[in-house]
Design an enzyme around this catalytic site. Structure first.
Site, mmCIF file in Angstrom:
data_model
loop_
_atom_site.group_PDB
_atom_site.id
_atom_site.type_symbol
_atom_site.label_atom_id
_atom_site.label_comp_id
_atom_site.label_asym_id
_atom_site.label_seq_id
_atom_site.Cartn_x
_atom_site.Cartn_y
_atom_site.Cartn_z
ATOM 1 N N SER A 15 -54.616 -60.919 -18.232
ATOM 2 C CA SER A 15 -54.500 -62.048 -17.292
ATOM 3 C C SER A 15 -53.062 -62.291 -16.865
ATOM 4 O O SER A 15 -52.819 -62.947 -15.857
ATOM 5 C CB SER A 15 -55.083 -63.317 -17.914
ATOM 6 O OG SER A 15 -54.355 -63.688 -19.071
ATOM 7 N N ASN A 90 -53.895 -54.384 -25.662
ATOM 8 C CA ASN A 90 -52.608 -55.036 -25.363
ATOM 9 C C ASN A 90 -52.539 -56.488 -25.835
ATOM 10 O O ASN A 90 -51.466 -56.971 -26.178
ATOM 11 C CB ASN A 90 -52.374 -54.964 -23.839
ATOM 12 C CG ASN A 90 -51.360 -55.980 -23.363
ATOM 13 O OD1 ASN A 90 -50.150 -55.766 -23.485
ATOM 14 N ND2 ASN A 90 -51.828 -57.111 -22.845
ATOM 15 N N SER A 142 -44.790 -53.100 -30.958
ATOM 16 C CA SER A 142 -43.532 -53.798 -30.660
ATOM 17 C C SER A 142 -42.399 -53.120 -31.407
ATOM 18 O O SER A 142 -42.570 -52.652 -32.537
ATOM 19 C CB SER A 142 -43.599 -55.259 -31.100
ATOM 20 O OG SER A 142 -42.311 -55.836 -30.966
ATOM 21 N N TYR A 155 -45.955 -61.311 -37.398
ATOM 22 C CA TYR A 155 -46.048 -60.464 -36.189
ATOM 23 C C TYR A 155 -45.617 -59.027 -36.498
ATOM 24 O O TYR A 155 -46.285 -58.064 -36.094
ATOM 25 C CB TYR A 155 -45.159 -61.093 -35.116
ATOM 26 C CG TYR A 155 -45.161 -60.438 -33.768
ATOM 27 C CD1 TYR A 155 -46.191 -60.659 -32.850
ATOM 28 C CD2 TYR A 155 -44.101 -59.610 -33.370
ATOM 29 C CE1 TYR A 155 -46.159 -60.077 -31.595
ATOM 30 C CE2 TYR A 155 -44.073 -59.029 -32.125
ATOM 31 C CZ TYR A 155 -45.097 -59.261 -31.229
ATOM 32 O OH TYR A 155 -45.065 -58.678 -29.985
ATOM 33 N N ALA A 158 -48.252 -57.263 -38.533
ATOM 34 C CA ALA A 158 -49.414 -56.875 -37.711
ATOM 35 C C ALA A 158 -49.080 -55.658 -36.846
ATOM 36 O O ALA A 158 -49.873 -54.708 -36.766
ATOM 37 C CB ALA A 158 -49.841 -58.041 -36.830
ATOM 38 N N LYS A 159 -47.911 -55.683 -36.211
ATOM 39 C CA LYS A 159 -47.555 -54.575 -35.312
ATOM 40 C C LYS A 159 -47.291 -53.287 -36.104
ATOM 41 O O LYS A 159 -47.636 -52.194 -35.655
ATOM 42 C CB LYS A 159 -46.335 -54.957 -34.462
ATOM 43 C CG LYS A 159 -46.608 -56.088 -33.464
ATOM 44 C CD LYS A 159 -47.613 -55.677 -32.403
ATOM 45 C CE LYS A 159 -47.732 -56.703 -31.295
ATOM 46 N NZ LYS A 159 -48.740 -56.340 -30.275
HETATM 47 P P1 NAI Z 1 -48.474 -62.780 -22.872
HETATM 48 O O1 NAI Z 1 -48.563 -63.924 -23.810
HETATM 49 O O2 NAI Z 1 -47.769 -62.989 -21.561
HETATM 50 O O3 NAI Z 1 -49.938 -62.215 -22.572
HETATM 51 C C1 NAI Z 1 -50.844 -61.986 -23.610
HETATM 52 C C2 NAI Z 1 -52.204 -61.690 -23.067
HETATM 53 O O4 NAI Z 1 -53.101 -61.553 -24.188
HETATM 54 C C3 NAI Z 1 -52.758 -62.807 -22.194
HETATM 55 O O5 NAI Z 1 -53.512 -62.228 -21.169
HETATM 56 C C4 NAI Z 1 -53.672 -63.560 -23.162
HETATM 57 O O6 NAI Z 1 -54.734 -64.242 -22.518
HETATM 58 C C5 NAI Z 1 -54.209 -62.437 -24.016
HETATM 59 N N1 NAI Z 1 -54.698 -62.875 -25.329
HETATM 60 C C6 NAI Z 1 -53.989 -63.487 -26.312
HETATM 61 N N2 NAI Z 1 -54.788 -63.748 -27.371
HETATM 62 C C7 NAI Z 1 -56.024 -63.286 -27.038
HETATM 63 C C8 NAI Z 1 -57.276 -63.264 -27.706
HETATM 64 N N3 NAI Z 1 -57.435 -63.776 -28.931
HETATM 65 N N4 NAI Z 1 -58.340 -62.716 -27.075
HETATM 66 C C9 NAI Z 1 -58.214 -62.192 -25.830
HETATM 67 N N5 NAI Z 1 -57.048 -62.190 -25.139
HETATM 68 C C10 NAI Z 1 -55.977 -62.740 -25.744
HETATM 69 O O7 NAI Z 1 -47.800 -61.600 -23.679
HETATM 70 P P2 NAI Z 1 -46.983 -60.297 -23.195
HETATM 71 O O8 NAI Z 1 -45.540 -60.577 -23.331
HETATM 72 O O9 NAI Z 1 -47.519 -59.810 -21.916
HETATM 73 O O10 NAI Z 1 -47.360 -59.290 -24.381
HETATM 74 C C11 NAI Z 1 -48.437 -58.361 -24.290
HETATM 75 C C12 NAI Z 1 -48.427 -57.490 -25.529
HETATM 76 O O11 NAI Z 1 -47.161 -56.860 -25.655
HETATM 77 C C13 NAI Z 1 -48.647 -58.267 -26.828
HETATM 78 O O12 NAI Z 1 -49.405 -57.501 -27.726
HETATM 79 C C14 NAI Z 1 -47.228 -58.442 -27.347
HETATM 80 O O13 NAI Z 1 -47.219 -58.609 -28.733
HETATM 81 C C15 NAI Z 1 -46.610 -57.139 -26.920
HETATM 82 N N6 NAI Z 1 -45.147 -57.168 -26.828
HETATM 83 C C16 NAI Z 1 -44.504 -57.985 -25.954
HETATM 84 C C17 NAI Z 1 -43.127 -57.971 -25.888
HETATM 85 C C18 NAI Z 1 -42.363 -58.812 -24.930
HETATM 86 O O14 NAI Z 1 -41.112 -58.757 -24.974
HETATM 87 N N7 NAI Z 1 -42.999 -59.588 -24.061
HETATM 88 C C19 NAI Z 1 -42.323 -57.101 -26.758
HETATM 89 C C20 NAI Z 1 -43.091 -56.284 -27.625
HETATM 90 C C21 NAI Z 1 -44.457 -56.325 -27.655
#
Ligand code: NAI
Length: 248
Positions: A15, A90, A142, A155, A158-159
């Site tokens: 989303s 993701n 991550s 976190y 988990a990762k």
């Molecule tokens: P975000 O918070 O902007 O988006 C997360 C997405 O996951 C959203 O669409 C949300 O609705 C969905 N989500 C969360 N919990 C959920 C659940 N229980 N069931 C279904 N959907 C769920 O996060 P972002 O930054 O886009 O991160 C995406 C992935 O990348 C995550 O796994 C995060 O840990 C990883 N990541 C992000 C980094 C960053 O710097 N933003 C760095 C390293 C890893």
């Protein structure tokens, strides 16, 4: 290059942020993309962007920490498109706190979504992919799994768990032509990172060799490569896409 024509790929957490960028990018390169989020309404923007690019999407709703979400989602994709070629696990959350203050609930929530939620989807795609004798599974990890981060013991655990799970699954499923890899982002500018205290954001940014935070598109390129025929001989690997953050 990286042609994904006729590939049917499921992206969780599509989303916003990284998942949204991945879903739109895969669709632009010819894939049919099933997109999942906790609420269908939140997927409107992603699906509209995919349609605007001439692609096809299938919006799905659910909480990935529930095994039934994974089973129902994968069934919906197979029913709609006759099979499933790719998974991008993701979706993820943070519940940061220093160890002395971290509650058991904060630990469990992050493990339940980031590690167990990914396990549910891995398990759900295994059967149809084994039947097809092909598939590409990508977990979004991550960089902090490798280098640690204060306030993120839950976190990082988990990762890091995703690394072991990917390696084991890669060995188990390789004989059926299924690859399992982790793409590990560094510091990416999304809603998730904008919630961090400014000092923590600055500290991370200073470590990035390339001198800028990454974008969702930076991660999408790596995921697309692993979903394409060009990446089909890579399995059980962790690909860091961090602009050199982990180099120290
Ligand atoms: P975000 O918070 O902007 O988006 C997360 C997405 O996951 C959203 O669409 C949300 O609705 C969905 N989500 C969360 N919990 C959920 C659940 N229980 N069931 C279904 N959907 C769920 O996060 P972002 O930054 O886009 O991160 C995406 C992935 O990348 C995550 O796994 C995060 O840990 C990883 N990541 C992000 C980094 C960053 O710097 N933003 C760095 C390293 C890893």
């Amino acid at each position: 290059m990286h042609d994904l024509k006729n590939k049917r790929i499921l992206v969780t957490g599509a989303s916003r942020g990284i998942g949204q960028a991945i879903a739109i990018d895969l669709a632009k390169h010819g894939a049919k993309v099933a997109v999942l989020a906790t609420r269908l309404a939140n997927l409107e923007q992603t699906c509209a962007a995919i349609a605007a690019a001439g692609g096809e999407s299938l919006p799905l709703e659910g909480d990935i920490s529930q095994a039934s979400t994974a089973q129902d989602s994968v069934k919906a994709v197979v029913d709609a498109w006759g099979g499933i070629d790719g998974l991008v696990a993701n979706a993820g959350i943070t519940k940061d706190n220093l160890l002395l203050r971290m509650t058991e609930e904060q630990f469990d929530q992050v493990i339940d979504v980031n590690l167990k939620g990914t396990f549910h989807f891995l398990k759900a795609v295994t059967k149809p992919m084994m039947k097809q004798r092909a598939g590409s599974i990508v977990f979004i990890g991550s960089v902090v799994a490798a280098i640690g981060n204060p306030g993120q013991a839950n976190y990082c655990a988990a990762k890091a768990g995703l690394h072991g799970m990917a390696r084991s699954a890669a060995i188990e499923l390789g004989g059926r032509g299924i690859t399992v890899n982790v793409v590990s982002p560094g510091f990416i500018a999304t809603d998730m990172t904008s919630e961090l205290p400014e000092a923590a954001q600055d500290a991370m940014k200073q470590k990035i060799a390339l001198g800028r935070p990454g974008s969702g598109q930076d991660i999408a390129g790596a995921v697309r490569f692993l979903q394409s025929p060009d990446g089909s001989y890579i399995t059980g690997q962790v690909m860091l896409v961090d602009g050199g953050l982990s180099l120290g």
